[in-house]
Motif scaffolding. Sequence first.
Motif, PDB file in Angstrom:
ATOM      1  N   ASP A 255       1.014  -1.316   0.130  1.00 62.09           N
ATOM      2  CA  ASP A 255      -0.045   0.023   0.096  1.00 62.09           C
ATOM      3  C   ASP A 255       0.766   1.295   0.127  1.00 62.09           C
ATOM      4  OD1 ASP A 255      -2.423  -1.576   0.003  1.00 62.09           O
ATOM      5  OD2 ASP A 255      -2.494  -1.458   1.984  1.00 62.09           O
ATOM      6  N   HIS A 256       2.122   1.238  -0.547  1.00 61.11           N
ATOM      7  CA  HIS A 256       2.946   2.283  -0.741  1.00 61.11           C
ATOM      8  C   HIS A 256       2.256   3.534  -1.543  1.00 61.11           C
ATOM      9  CE1 HIS A 256       3.964   1.763  -5.009  1.00 61.11           C
ATOM     10  NE2 HIS A 256       3.930   0.275  -4.485  1.00 61.11           N
ATOM     11  N   PRO A 257       2.561   4.736  -1.383  1.00 59.42           N
ATOM     12  CA  PRO A 257       2.011   5.648  -2.149  1.00 59.42           C
ATOM     13  C   PRO A 257       2.676   5.735  -3.600  1.00 59.42           C
ATOM     14  CG  PRO A 257       3.672   6.605  -0.683  1.00 59.42           C
ATOM     15  CD  PRO A 257       3.161   5.238  -0.150  1.00 59.42           C
ATOM     16  N   GLU A 258       2.238   5.944  -4.599  1.00 60.37           N
ATOM     17  CA  GLU A 258       2.791   5.988  -6.107  1.00 60.37           C
ATOM     18  C   GLU A 258       2.380   7.020  -6.680  1.00 60.37           C
ATOM     19  OE1 GLU A 258       4.936   5.274  -9.067  1.00 60.37           O
ATOM     20  OE2 GLU A 258       5.018   3.929  -7.204  1.00 60.37           O
ATOM     21  N   LYS A 259       1.563   7.610  -7.529  1.00 60.39           N
ATOM     22  CA  LYS A 259       1.213   8.704  -8.065  1.00 60.39           C
ATOM     23  C   LYS A 259       0.640   9.637  -7.226  1.00 60.39           C
ATOM     24  CE  LYS A 259       3.213   7.057 -12.030  1.00 60.39           C
ATOM     25  NZ  LYS A 259       3.381   5.577 -11.440  1.00 60.39           N
ATOM     26  N   LYS A 352       2.643  13.266   5.294  1.00 56.10           N
ATOM     27  CA  LYS A 352       3.917  13.881   5.242  1.00 56.10           C
ATOM     28  C   LYS A 352       5.023  12.785   5.772  1.00 56.10           C
ATOM     29  CE  LYS A 352       2.356  18.464   6.458  1.00 56.10           C
ATOM     30  NZ  LYS A 352       2.233  19.583   7.505  1.00 56.10           N
ATOM     31  N   ALA A 353       4.637  11.687   6.383  1.00 55.42           N
ATOM     32  CA  ALA A 353       5.672  10.813   6.805  1.00 55.42           C
ATOM     33  C   ALA A 353       6.179  10.055   5.458  1.00 55.42           C
ATOM     34  CB  ALA A 353       4.873   9.688   7.709  1.00 55.42           C
ATOM     35  N   HIS A 354       5.160   9.757   4.405  1.00 57.24           N
ATOM     36  CA  HIS A 354       5.848   9.302   3.115  1.00 57.24           C
ATOM     37  C   HIS A 354       6.749  10.160   2.472  1.00 57.24           C
ATOM     38  CE1 HIS A 354       1.922   6.817   3.058  1.00 57.24           C
ATOM     39  NE2 HIS A 354       2.851   6.283   3.938  1.00 57.24           N
ATOM     40  N   GLY A 355       6.318  11.299   2.503  1.00 58.23           N
ATOM     41  CA  GLY A 355       7.639  12.279   2.031  1.00 58.23           C
ATOM     42  C   GLY A 355       9.012  12.310   2.903  1.00 58.23           C
ATOM     43  N   ILE A 356       8.946  11.995   4.247  1.00 61.67           N
ATOM     44  CA  ILE A 356       9.996  11.828   4.943  1.00 61.67           C
ATOM     45  C   ILE A 356      10.824  10.539   4.507  1.00 61.67           C
ATOM     46  CG2 ILE A 356      10.884  11.626   7.372  1.00 61.67           C
ATOM     47  CD1 ILE A 356       8.545  13.510   8.398  1.00 61.67           C
ATOM     48  N   TRP A 357      10.005   9.595   4.445  1.00 58.54           N
ATOM     49  CA  TRP A 357      10.613   8.199   3.836  1.00 58.54           C
ATOM     50  C   TRP A 357      11.491   8.467   2.962  1.00 58.54           C
ATOM     51  CZ3 TRP A 357      10.239   5.391  -0.325  1.00 58.54           C
ATOM     52  CH2 TRP A 357      11.046   4.027  -0.231  1.00 58.54           C
ATOM     53  N   ALA A 358      10.834   9.052   1.748  1.00 62.25           N
ATOM     54  CA  ALA A 358      11.617   9.429   0.465  1.00 62.25           C
ATOM     55  C   ALA A 358      12.732  10.153   0.590  1.00 62.25           C
ATOM     56  CB  ALA A 358      10.550  10.045  -0.651  1.00 62.25           C
ATOM     57  N   LEU A 359      12.827  11.338   1.481  1.00 58.23           N
ATOM     58  CA  LEU A 359      13.726  12.110   1.725  1.00 58.23           C
ATOM     59  C   LEU A 359      15.116  11.298   2.343  1.00 58.23           C
ATOM     60  CD1 LEU A 359      11.858  15.174   2.712  1.00 58.23           C
ATOM     61  CD2 LEU A 359      13.221  14.892   0.580  1.00 58.23           C
ATOM     62  N   ALA A 360      14.708  10.348   3.396  1.00 55.66           N
ATOM     63  CA  ALA A 360      15.612   9.532   4.045  1.00 55.66           C
ATOM     64  C   ALA A 360      16.331   8.523   2.938  1.00 55.66           C
ATOM     65  CB  ALA A 360      15.071   8.836   5.017  1.00 55.66           C
ATOM     66  N   ARG A 409       7.844  -4.116   3.716  1.00 57.94           N
ATOM     67  CA  ARG A 409       7.574  -5.415   3.537  1.00 57.94           C
ATOM     68  C   ARG A 409       9.075  -6.254   2.940  1.00 57.94           C
ATOM     69  NH1 ARG A 409       2.762  -8.219   0.234  1.00 57.94           N
ATOM     70  NH2 ARG A 409       1.688  -8.063   2.291  1.00 57.94           N
ATOM     71  N   LEU A 410       9.662  -5.569   2.179  1.00 57.74           N
ATOM     72  CA  LEU A 410      10.729  -6.233   1.407  1.00 57.74           C
ATOM     73  C   LEU A 410      11.825  -6.911   2.240  1.00 57.74           C
ATOM     74  CD1 LEU A 410      11.838  -7.334  -1.360  1.00 57.74           C
ATOM     75  CD2 LEU A 410      13.258  -5.237  -1.477  1.00 57.74           C
ATOM     76  N   ASP A 411      12.408  -6.073   3.251  1.00 59.69           N
ATOM     77  CA  ASP A 411      13.257  -6.337   4.457  1.00 59.69           C
ATOM     78  C   ASP A 411      12.861  -6.205   5.718  1.00 59.69           C
ATOM     79  OD1 ASP A 411      13.113  -3.422   4.227  1.00 59.69           O
ATOM     80  OD2 ASP A 411      15.400  -3.317   3.636  1.00 59.69           O
ATOM     81  N   GLY A 412      11.505  -6.040   6.073  1.00 60.87           N
ATOM     82  CA  GLY A 412      11.048  -6.322   7.230  1.00 60.87           C
ATOM     83  C   GLY A 412      11.383  -5.197   8.231  1.00 60.87           C
ATOM     84  N   ILE A 413      11.629  -3.894   7.433  1.00 60.66           N
ATOM     85  CA  ILE A 413      12.065  -2.702   8.359  1.00 60.66           C
ATOM     86  C   ILE A 413      10.929  -1.917   8.722  1.00 60.66           C
ATOM     87  CG2 ILE A 413      13.551  -0.509   8.448  1.00 60.66           C
ATOM     88  CD1 ILE A 413      15.014  -3.309   8.572  1.00 60.66           C
ATOM     89  N   THR A 414      11.033  -1.250  10.025  1.00 58.93           N
ATOM     90  CA  THR A 414       9.808  -0.401  10.203  1.00 58.93           C
ATOM     91  C   THR A 414      10.508   1.094  10.290  1.00 58.93           C
ATOM     92  OG1 THR A 414       8.670  -2.037  11.950  1.00 58.93           O
ATOM     93  CG2 THR A 414       8.380   0.478  12.224  1.00 58.93           C
ATOM     94  N   PHE A 415      10.038   1.980   9.617  1.00 61.92           N
ATOM     95  CA  PHE A 415      10.458   3.180   9.422  1.00 61.92           C
ATOM     96  C   PHE A 415       9.724   4.045  10.251  1.00 61.92           C
ATOM     97  CE2 PHE A 415       9.994   7.365   7.601  1.00 61.92           C
ATOM     98  CZ  PHE A 415      11.245   7.715   7.325  1.00 61.92           C
ATOM     99  N   ASP A 416      10.333   4.819  11.358  1.00 60.51           N
ATOM    100  CA  ASP A 416       9.772   5.877  12.182  1.00 60.51           C
ATOM    101  C   ASP A 416      10.080   7.148  11.520  1.00 60.51           C
ATOM    102  OD1 ASP A 416       8.827   7.393  14.212  1.00 60.51           O
ATOM    103  OD2 ASP A 416      10.252   6.605  15.767  1.00 60.51           O
ATOM    104  N   PRO A 417       9.008   7.938  11.075  1.00 60.25           N
ATOM    105  CA  PRO A 417       9.254   9.246  10.588  1.00 60.25           C
ATOM    106  C   PRO A 417       9.787  10.104  11.429  1.00 60.25           C
ATOM    107  CG  PRO A 417       6.801   8.634  10.737  1.00 60.25           C
ATOM    108  CD  PRO A 417       7.543   7.560  11.092  1.00 60.25           C
ATOM    109  N   ALA A 418       9.701  10.092  12.737  1.00 61.12           N
ATOM    110  CA  ALA A 418      10.253  10.872  13.756  1.00 61.12           C
ATOM    111  C   ALA A 418      11.696  10.835  13.922  1.00 61.12           C
ATOM    112  CB  ALA A 418       9.520  10.701  15.044  1.00 61.12           C
TER     113      ALA A 418
END
Length: 430
Positions: A255-259, A352-360, A409-418
């Motif tokens: 359920d990742h954001p795409e377009k 905004k968390a998804h944008g932070i993920w992309a920037l990271a 999901r791919l590598d089982g990592i939990t991303f914390d936007p904080a």
Amino acid sequence: MDRRRFIQLLAATAGATATSTTLLGCGDSTTSADGTSGSSDPTAIASGESSGSTDVASLRTVKFGFIALTDSASLIMAKELGYFAERGIDAQLIKQASWPALRDALQTGEIDAAHALFTMPYAVATGIGGNRATDLKIAMILNNNGQGITLAKEFAAVGYGDLTKAKDLLASTSAPEFAMTFPGGTHDLWLRYWLAACGVDAATLKIGAVPPPQMVQNMTVGNVKGFSVGEPWNAVAVANDIGFTTLATQDLWLDHPEKALVVNERFASEQTAALKDAMAAILQAGKWLDDLTNRAEAAQTLATEQYVNAPAAAIVGRLTGIYELGAGLGEKDFAGEQMQFFRGGAANFPRKAHGIWALAQYQRLGLLTEPPDYTALTDSIVLSDLYAEVAAAEGISIPDDEMKPFEIRLDGITFDPADPAAEVARTAPS
């Protein structure tokens, strides 16, 4: 006047867009590997020209850019089903030659809004894929899931989703060339994230930018051995028996954001009412698309020359979640995890968390050398308050997870936007 006659009165005059034959590395400014130049396709067709009737003349014209991809469906169906017209919008859908061309058309005001990679505004703002301006805004997300990584048929032994076999292949192959669609775009990130999960340094490979409709051609003539792109081009590679799907992006991040519906600053500030009505129409189309009984009809519409210009048979399978993987790998059923356009409203909220993920990822995967200003960029780019107004008017709930951690999901990592620094510091497996 019945509904069908009304829609016909407002419908676009059909047109065709010339098929581009530009190959990677041929010097066309719209397909440059750095993605920093390009102009709109001069043969693009504007759907929704006024018929001259009084009703049409009273509509507000909004020019939407789009790329020939299945996930442009909510804009196209909002047009074709009459949802834009019902909300007073004369929607002109203008096909763009490439993502750089679409970016430039947005920034110059040639178009008002676009079906665009959700990370495009971040890529532009950081200089990875543009001029460091923050004038491109995310009004809403258009879809989740439904992208893919395709490898040339000769590498079929890698199979589906096997990171170890993919690593072994890349280690034993002399610098194969890969393609994505725009520097810092979602397809670039899916490709680089997959490589990192395989334990492969993307810097050791050749990675160039190619417009989505040209991916299959580039693989056919041997310019690339793998690519990351949206549908239907992964499915077309399978249908043409030149490649196979080694990963669908819902198996990278479910359920990742795409377009996203990306708008320029002027349109957002000066025509806010028209933007809100357009967003409401797109939400309505997203609901219609998420009724799977409608997807075969959508595939027929998308297949036409003025839109995606690909066989409906190559569109419908992955749109409904049934993937023929190619190269003798059989079929995979993504029921419930296929491309989603509404998902009860959860798909469309621009987090905004998804944008932070992309920037990271930009820093983690080597596209940036210094940490970006996460808060300033996401606050400037994401129009979350505007989306909240539209959703409230449409009776759509706003998810409460904007800044909550989420799993990749791919590598089982939990991303914390904080704590994006923790993600940046994470190393790839050896």
